[in-house]
Design a protein around this motif. Structure first.
Motif, PDB file in Angstrom:
ATOM      1  N   HIS A 122       1.560  -5.475  -2.260  1.00  0.00           N
ATOM      2  CA  HIS A 122       1.849  -6.426  -1.183  1.00  0.00           C
ATOM      3  C   HIS A 122       2.244  -5.589   0.040  1.00  0.00           C
ATOM      4  N   PRO A 123       1.701  -5.912   1.215  1.00  0.00           N
ATOM      5  CA  PRO A 123       2.025  -5.104   2.394  1.00  0.00           C
ATOM      6  C   PRO A 123       3.528  -5.053   2.684  1.00  0.00           C
ATOM      7  N   LEU A 124       4.264  -6.121   2.370  1.00  0.00           N
ATOM      8  CA  LEU A 124       5.716  -6.110   2.632  1.00  0.00           C
ATOM      9  C   LEU A 124       6.442  -5.178   1.657  1.00  0.00           C
ATOM     10  N   THR A 125       5.877  -4.994   0.460  1.00  0.00           N
ATOM     11  CA  THR A 125       6.448  -4.009  -0.475  1.00  0.00           C
ATOM     12  C   THR A 125       6.287  -2.607   0.128  1.00  0.00           C
ATOM     13  N   ASP A 126       5.066  -2.323   0.641  1.00  0.00           N
ATOM     14  CA  ASP A 126       4.791  -0.997   1.214  1.00  0.00           C
ATOM     15  C   ASP A 126       5.672  -0.724   2.434  1.00  0.00           C
ATOM     16  N   SER A 127       5.741  -1.706   3.350  1.00  0.00           N
ATOM     17  CA  SER A 127       6.534  -1.466   4.567  1.00  0.00           C
ATOM     18  C   SER A 127       8.024  -1.395   4.229  1.00  0.00           C
ATOM     19  N   GLY A 128       8.454  -2.159   3.216  1.00  0.00           N
ATOM     20  CA  GLY A 128       9.863  -2.116   2.798  1.00  0.00           C
ATOM     21  C   GLY A 128      10.230  -0.750   2.242  1.00  0.00           C
ATOM     22  N   ILE A 129       9.349  -0.183   1.404  1.00  0.00           N
ATOM     23  CA  ILE A 129       9.609   1.149   0.840  1.00  0.00           C
ATOM     24  C   ILE A 129       9.672   2.168   1.974  1.00  0.00           C
TER      25      ILE A 129
END
Ligand code: G3P
Length: 213
Positions: A196-203
């Protein structure tokens, strides 16, 4: 809900087994051809990699007697082999005998709820409705899953529904919402389910804030 990998490529089986979320593997003659390997060799190797998983191996005979001969041979290779049998009258005859012998079966190439009813009555362990091929044909694949779930609940059939011919992650999501027992998923679609793009940006942000990046 169980997830199976729909593949005969041993590298994909190893990788997916390593993720710890795969409960079995389904193969068919086209997937075996794609692997470029000997049928018996690749099925046995998959069974060793996922020794607690249900591994479907498909018969090629078109008459019940031939199917039974193949089925008994495959079942002698490894205890976790499930015999995949096409949804025909001869196929159901073989399923009935195999269920009495305690050999697990997966009735495949299923496209209607009545086919699922007959397979359950014959004692199939699993049925495999092909949702993607129905969608391709202008019919609603997931509606078929909903109908079979309801039908099996109405009468308490033990047969498990494997949602097959999965084309995208939403097929898996909808299968889980409908209460299908299993979805058999191609490797590329399983990979997509992680992201999920929000997982990537969150990390990315956490790593930056922690001074790691
Ligand atoms: O394993 C049978 C099924 O999943 C085939 O899928 O993509 O060839 O329709 P597909």
């Amino acid at each position: 809900m169980k997830l199976f990998l729909d593949s005969a490529l041993i590298d994909e089986v190893r990788e997916a087994a390593g993720w710890g979320i795969v409960d079995g593997v389904t193969t068919n003659p086209s997937l075996i051809k794609k692997s470029g390997r000997d049928f018996k060799e690749v099925i046995n190797e998959i069974c060793e990699v996922l020794s607690n998983g249900a591994i479907s191996a498909e018969v090629l005979s078109e008459d019940a007697e031939g199917m039974l001969k193949e089925a008994r041979e495959f079942a002698s290779w490894k205890p976790n082999i499930v015999i995949k049998i096409p949804m025909t009258d001869e196929g159901l005859k073989a399923v009935k005998v195999l269920s009495e012998e305690g050999i697990h079966t997966n009735v495949t190439l299923m496209f209607s709820a009545n086919q699922a009813l007959l397979a359950a009555k014959a004692g199939a362990t699993y049925v495999s409705p092909f949702v993607g091929r129905l969608d391709d044909n202008g019919q609603d694949g997931m509606q078929l899953i909903s109908d079979i779930v309801q039908m099996y609940m109405n009468y308490g059939f033990d047969t498990e529904i494997i949602v097959a011919s999965v084309r995208h992650p939403m097929h898996v999501h909808e299968s889980a919402m409908l209460g299908a027992h299993v979805a058999t998923v191609p490797f590329g679609i399983l990979e997509k389910m992680f992201g999920h793009p929000l997982t990537d940006s969150g990390i990315e942000k956490f790593m930056k804030d922690a001074g790691v990046r």
